[in-house]
Design a protein around this motif. Structure first.
Motif, short mmCIF file in Angstrom:
data_model
loop_
_atom_site.label_atom_id
_atom_site.label_comp_id
_atom_site.label_asym_id
_atom_site.label_seq_id
_atom_site.Cartn_x
_atom_site.Cartn_y
_atom_site.Cartn_z
N ASP A 121 119.53 13.50 56.84
CA ASP A 121 118.83 12.21 56.01
C ASP A 121 119.70 11.31 54.65
O ASP A 121 119.92 11.97 53.99
N ALA A 122 121.13 10.51 54.92
CA ALA A 122 121.38 9.86 54.29
C ALA A 122 121.72 8.34 54.73
O ALA A 122 121.66 8.10 55.73
N PRO A 123 121.78 7.40 53.88
CA PRO A 123 122.15 5.95 53.80
C PRO A 123 123.31 6.40 55.62
O PRO A 123 124.09 6.43 55.76
N ILE A 124 122.52 4.97 55.74
CA ILE A 124 123.58 4.64 57.05
C ILE A 124 125.10 3.99 56.57
O ILE A 124 126.20 4.15 57.31
N ASP A 125 125.56 3.24 55.37
CA ASP A 125 127.30 3.00 54.13
C ASP A 125 128.10 4.27 54.66
O ASP A 125 128.87 4.65 54.74
N THR A 126 127.48 5.59 54.31
CA THR A 126 127.92 7.01 54.32
C THR A 126 127.85 7.28 55.53
O THR A 126 127.95 9.30 54.54
N PHE A 127 126.88 7.83 56.38
CA PHE A 127 126.70 8.35 56.84
C PHE A 127 127.96 9.21 57.95
O PHE A 127 128.89 8.35 58.28
N SER A 128 127.95 10.44 57.62
CA SER A 128 129.32 10.84 57.95
C SER A 128 129.19 11.53 59.47
O SER A 128 128.23 11.67 59.89
N GLU A 129 130.39 12.37 60.11
CA GLU A 129 130.70 12.48 61.24
C GLU A 129 130.72 14.34 61.46
O GLU A 129 129.51 14.22 62.86
N ASP A 130 131.11 14.54 60.09
CA ASP A 130 130.19 16.01 61.07
C ASP A 130 128.54 16.14 60.17
O ASP A 130 127.67 16.40 61.08
N GLN A 131 127.70 14.97 59.77
CA GLN A 131 126.35 14.92 59.78
C GLN A 131 125.96 14.41 61.16
O GLN A 131 124.85 14.72 61.51
N TRP A 132 126.28 13.62 61.75
CA TRP A 132 126.00 13.28 62.79
C TRP A 132 126.31 14.23 64.04
O TRP A 132 125.78 14.48 64.70
N ASP A 133 127.71 15.58 63.94
CA ASP A 133 127.78 16.42 64.86
C ASP A 133 127.11 17.75 64.90
O ASP A 133 126.01 18.24 65.76
N ASP A 134 126.59 18.08 63.07
CA ASP A 134 125.80 19.29 63.06
C ASP A 134 124.65 18.83 64.16
O ASP A 134 124.03 20.38 64.51
N VAL A 135 123.74 17.66 63.93
CA VAL A 135 122.36 17.47 64.19
C VAL A 135 122.36 17.61 65.91
O VAL A 135 121.76 18.48 66.26
N ILE A 136 123.65 16.68 66.25
CA ILE A 136 123.33 15.94 67.39
C ILE A 136 123.55 18.42 68.66
O ILE A 136 123.32 17.98 69.58
N GLY A 137 124.47 18.74 67.90
CA GLY A 137 124.88 20.07 68.24
C GLY A 137 124.14 21.07 68.24
O GLY A 137 123.81 21.60 69.50
N LEU A 138 122.81 21.04 67.03
CA LEU A 138 122.68 21.75 67.75
C LEU A 138 120.90 21.14 67.91
O LEU A 138 120.30 21.93 68.43
N ASN A 139 120.71 19.86 67.57
CA ASN A 139 119.03 19.46 68.58
C ASN A 139 119.64 19.40 69.87
O ASN A 139 118.09 19.86 70.69
N LEU A 140 120.99 19.19 70.24
CA LEU A 140 120.99 18.51 72.12
C LEU A 140 121.85 19.21 73.30
O LEU A 140 121.14 20.20 73.63
N LYS A 141 122.53 19.58 72.48
CA LYS A 141 123.47 20.57 73.03
C LYS A 141 123.11 22.05 72.75
O LYS A 141 123.04 22.64 74.18
N THR A 142 122.57 22.75 72.10
CA THR A 142 122.43 24.08 71.92
C THR A 142 121.47 24.30 73.40
O THR A 142 121.22 25.02 73.82
#
Length: 254
Positions: free
Chosen positions: A98-119
């Motif tokens: 949960d992070a503001p759109i202006d500061t949402f980072s690549e790691d915060q994107w990749d970590d979630v997509i990786g575990l929630n979708l790729k796994t």
């Protein structure tokens, strides 16, 4: 028609990822109490062993990091060494940022997509031989992906990668269901609403009243609510259901 055993999962073998806490634990507890042999996995060896020891029934805790392909391979090897077939796979392990759109980072994107979708995809892929081994036309094997009401209704939190991953899981569920039906493997998703867990904590009475006021049923979810949905999908009663996303959210998405 065998009505007394219509909702039975007795003797089935299940794997629940992220099964030591939250919704995963609720589902694992329900499956075990209903007579399934349940493997639960989580990263922390002590935590998963403690969780398994606290559940009634045949529950085995395994330490595994399913966020990597190496970790998935190790878990699949462990399960393969213990069971000749797998009847139920619950892809529950997940995370949220949960992070503001202006500061949402690549790691915060990749970590979630990786575990929630790729796994979920690659774990299911590597477990297909065991799922196929446990499947018949009358009693298919069952993949149950944990989606989210957050993919059905946009809430107030800035959880961009989480909502994207869960929306994708809902559609991946349909794609896999169509492909695997001929293998007698059903693939469905449960979209939970607000269940109190490590990821969704109610901090005070004011927050509880606010959450409950948003839900037509007027309450948060209970373990029985989500365990019941999983048992239905994994039982003979759910054998003709595939490619479906079942909301278990008290009407929150209406």
């Amino acid at each position: 028609m065998d009505i007394p055993n219509l909702f039975s999962v007795k003797g089935r073998v299940a794997l629940v990822t992220g099964g030591s806490a939250g919704i995963g634990r609720m589902i694992a507890t329900g499956l075990a109490a209903a007579g399934a042999r349940v493997y639960i996995c989580a990263r922390g060896a002590d935590k998963v062993a403690k969780a398994a020891s606290e559940m009634d029934g045949d529950v085995i805790g395994l330490s595994a990091d399913v966020s990597t392909l190496e970790g998935i391979a190790a878990l699949v090897a462990e399960i393969s060494g213990r069971a000749g077939a797998l009847h139920i796979l619950v892809n529950n392990a997940g995370t949220l940022t949960d992070a503001p759109i202006d500061t949402f980072s690549e790691d915060q994107w990749d970590d979630v997509i990786g575990l929630n979708l790729k796994t979920p995809f690659f774990l299911m892929q590597k477990l297909l031989p065991l799922l196929r081994a446990g499947a018949t036309a009358e009693r298919p094997s069952n993949v149950i992906n944990i989606g989210s009401v957050g993919a059905l209704k946009i809430g107030p939190r800035e959880v961009y990668s989480y909502q994207a991953s869960k929306g994708a899981i809902h559609w991946l569920t349909k794609s896999l269901a169509k492909k695997l039906s001929s293998d007698n493997v059903t693939v469905n998703a449960i979209a939970p609403g607000f269940f109190e867990s490590d990821m969704t904590v109610i901090t005070d009475d004011a927050m509880r009243k606010m959450v409950e006021s948003m839900v037509p049923r007027g309450r948060t979810g209970t373990p029985e609510d989500v365990a019941g949905a999983a048992i239905y999908l994994a039982s003979r009663a759910g054998a003709y259901v595939t490619g479906s996303v079942i909301p278990v959210e008290g009407g929150l998405a209406i």
